[in-house]
Design a protein around this motif. Structure first.
Motif, PDB file in Angstrom:
ATOM      1  N   THR A  11      14.531  83.562  64.416  1.00  0.00           N
ATOM      2  CA  THR A  11      13.142  83.764  64.002  1.00  0.00           C
ATOM      3  C   THR A  11      12.976  82.481  63.067  1.00  0.00           C
ATOM      4  O   THR A  11      13.894  82.022  62.442  1.00  0.00           O
ATOM      5  N   LYS A  15       8.435  78.802  66.812  1.00  0.00           N
ATOM      6  CA  LYS A  15       7.763  79.365  68.203  1.00  0.00           C
ATOM      7  C   LYS A  15       6.086  79.558  67.982  1.00  0.00           C
ATOM      8  O   LYS A  15       5.508  78.917  69.012  1.00  0.00           O
ATOM      9  N   THR A  16       5.517  79.912  66.844  1.00  0.00           N
ATOM     10  CA  THR A  16       4.232  80.020  66.797  1.00  0.00           C
ATOM     11  C   THR A  16       3.514  78.779  66.956  1.00  0.00           C
ATOM     12  O   THR A  16       2.422  78.663  67.435  1.00  0.00           O
ATOM     13  N   PRO A 203       7.660  66.692  64.182  1.00  0.00           N
ATOM     14  CA  PRO A 203       7.945  66.555  62.872  1.00  0.00           C
ATOM     15  C   PRO A 203       7.432  67.431  61.761  1.00  0.00           C
ATOM     16  O   PRO A 203       6.647  68.480  62.119  1.00  0.00           O
TER      17      PRO A 203
HETATM   18  N1  LIG Z   1       6.143  70.969  62.007  1.00  0.00           N
HETATM   19  C1  LIG Z   1       5.882  71.807  61.158  1.00  0.00           C
HETATM   20  N2  LIG Z   1       5.676  71.286  59.645  1.00  0.00           N
HETATM   21  C2  LIG Z   1       5.753  72.163  58.842  1.00  0.00           C
HETATM   22  N3  LIG Z   1       5.672  73.472  58.786  1.00  0.00           N
HETATM   23  C3  LIG Z   1       6.044  74.054  59.885  1.00  0.00           C
HETATM   24  C4  LIG Z   1       6.173  73.268  61.192  1.00  0.00           C
HETATM   25  N4  LIG Z   1       6.455  74.009  62.048  1.00  0.00           N
HETATM   26  C5  LIG Z   1       6.515  75.305  61.661  1.00  0.00           C
HETATM   27  N5  LIG Z   1       6.108  75.202  60.299  1.00  0.00           N
HETATM   28  C6  LIG Z   1       6.160  76.470  59.369  1.00  0.00           C
HETATM   29  O1  LIG Z   1       7.537  77.061  59.604  1.00  0.00           O
HETATM   30  C7  LIG Z   1       7.404  78.440  59.180  1.00  0.00           C
HETATM   31  C8  LIG Z   1       8.075  79.264  60.613  1.00  0.00           C
HETATM   32  O2  LIG Z   1       7.140  78.750  61.842  1.00  0.00           O
HETATM   33  P1  LIG Z   1       6.734  79.800  62.953  1.00  0.00           P
HETATM   34  O3  LIG Z   1       5.937  80.816  62.340  1.00  0.00           O
HETATM   35  O4  LIG Z   1       5.762  78.854  64.052  1.00  0.00           O
HETATM   36  O5  LIG Z   1       8.135  80.152  63.537  1.00  0.00           O
HETATM   37  P2  LIG Z   1       8.446  81.319  64.474  1.00  0.00           P
HETATM   38  O6  LIG Z   1       9.456  80.875  65.178  1.00  0.00           O
HETATM   39  O7  LIG Z   1       7.142  81.570  65.416  1.00  0.00           O
HETATM   40  O8  LIG Z   1       8.752  82.564  63.509  1.00  0.00           O
HETATM   41  P3  LIG Z   1       8.700  84.165  63.952  1.00  0.00           P
HETATM   42  O9  LIG Z   1      10.015  84.326  64.436  1.00  0.00           O
HETATM   43  O10 LIG Z   1       8.406  84.775  62.645  1.00  0.00           O
HETATM   44  O11 LIG Z   1       7.683  84.439  64.937  1.00  0.00           O
HETATM   45  C9  LIG Z   1       5.950  78.732  59.426  1.00  0.00           C
HETATM   46  O12 LIG Z   1       5.559  78.788  57.885  1.00  0.00           O
HETATM   47  C10 LIG Z   1       5.089  77.465  59.823  1.00  0.00           C
HETATM   48  O13 LIG Z   1       4.091  77.244  59.338  1.00  0.00           O
END
Ligand SMILES: Nc1ncnc2c1ncn2[C@@H]1O[C@H](COP(=O)(O)OP(=O)(O)OP(=O)(O)O)[C@@H](O)[C@H]1O
Ligand SMILES: [Mg+2]
Length: 249
Positions: A11, A15-16, A203
């Motif tokens: 998590t 991913k999002t 990045p």
């Molecule tokens: N390249 C990036 N630069 C800065 N912040 C990022 C970047 N990628 C992701 N984040 C931040 O990191 C956090 C986790 O990213 P994200 O929500 O996409 O993860 P996820 O794998 O979808 O999590 P979940 O398991 O809750 O669905 C979020 O706050 C997102 O805004």
């Protein structure tokens, strides 16, 4: 409809952000793209508050009700099986099938899993099982630094053990971290040991994560053309029908 299942090694790995960026990149190529977060936990049932589905819906620009993008939401930030149990209910796989079928007329559907591939949805179906059921190849989002070799190889091995095609790995810098030796050497080592290409390295860009911001940052590290080339190599039948009777775990 073509589809891709965006999963991850954990998590919070990005991913999002990657799914959101991908949706926007596919739309720029002229495709009509659906977005689906089949089960989302840790969100407000009334649709208020931050949620993955909101960013995905914004990226898809389809202005549809929450139920289309996130048909099954729970307040507890837990694995779907446990979150459902605490809500005294069970997740209906039939309703998830109906949710993806709503996008049948679209060119693409980008599906974001919850957590990683072994996360349980019901007693007999996990995220990998859902990707199998829907005949979707997976894209694995992982952390860039130390520890990711283990998590990435485990995820790829598990996906393959379930008969899934792995389109590639995307390493996402979700936190500010020095580009240390492990981050520099991990991409080639993952490729060498798994045979799965690392398609992108996203990045770190500290911005409020709107769909546009996600698109910009993902575009910096991932070529959609490269991803589509790999996708075509893997998925022989471009319009492979989605199965609604696939195997469960
Ligand atoms: N390249 C990036 N630069 C800065 N912040 C990022 C970047 N990628 C992701 N984040 C931040 O990191 C956090 C986790 O990213 P994200 O929500 O996409 O993860 P996820 O794998 O979808 O999590 P979940 O398991 O809750 O669905 C979020 O706050 C997102 O805004
Ligand atoms: Mg997410």
């Amino acid at each position: 409809m073509r589809g891709i299942f965006v999963s991850g090694t954990d998590t919070g790995v990005g991913k999002t952000v990657v799914a959101t960026g991908l949706i926007r990149m596919l739309r720029r190529l002229g495709s009509r793209v659906g977005a689906l977060k089949p089960v989302e936990t840790g969100v407000e049932i009334d649709g208020t508050g931050p949620a993955d589905w909101r960013l995905l819906a914004e990226a898809a620009g389809i202005g549809c009700p929450r139920e289309w993008v996130a048909p099954c939401v729970f307040p507890d930030p837990l694995a779907p099986l446990e979150a459902a149990r605490r809500s005294h209910t069970a997740i209906s796989i039939g309703s998830l099938d109906q949710a993806i079928q709503r996008f049948d007329a679209f060119d693409w559907v980008v599906v974001e899993g919850a957590g990683g591939l072994a996360v349980p949805i019901t007693e007999s179906l996990d995220m990998a099982g859902l990707a199998v059921r829907w005949n979707l190849p997976v894209l694995i989002v992982a952390r860039p630094g130390l520890g990711t070799i283990n998590h990435s190889l485990l995820s790829i091995t598990y996906a393959r053990s379930r008969g899934l095609e792995v389109v590639g790995v995307v390493l996402c810098h979700t936190v500010a971290a020095p580009d240390d030796v492990s981050a520099q050497t991990n991409p080639s080592l993952i490729q060498e040991l798994s045979g799965v290409p690392v398609l992108g390295i996203i990045p770190y860009r500290p911005a409020a994560m709107t769909a546009r911001a996600a698109e910009l940052v993902v575009t910096e590290g991932l070529s959609v053309e490269k991803l589509l080339l790999r996708y075509r190599q893997l998925v022989n039948a471009w319009a492979a029908p989605l199965s609604s009777s696939g195997s469960e775990r």
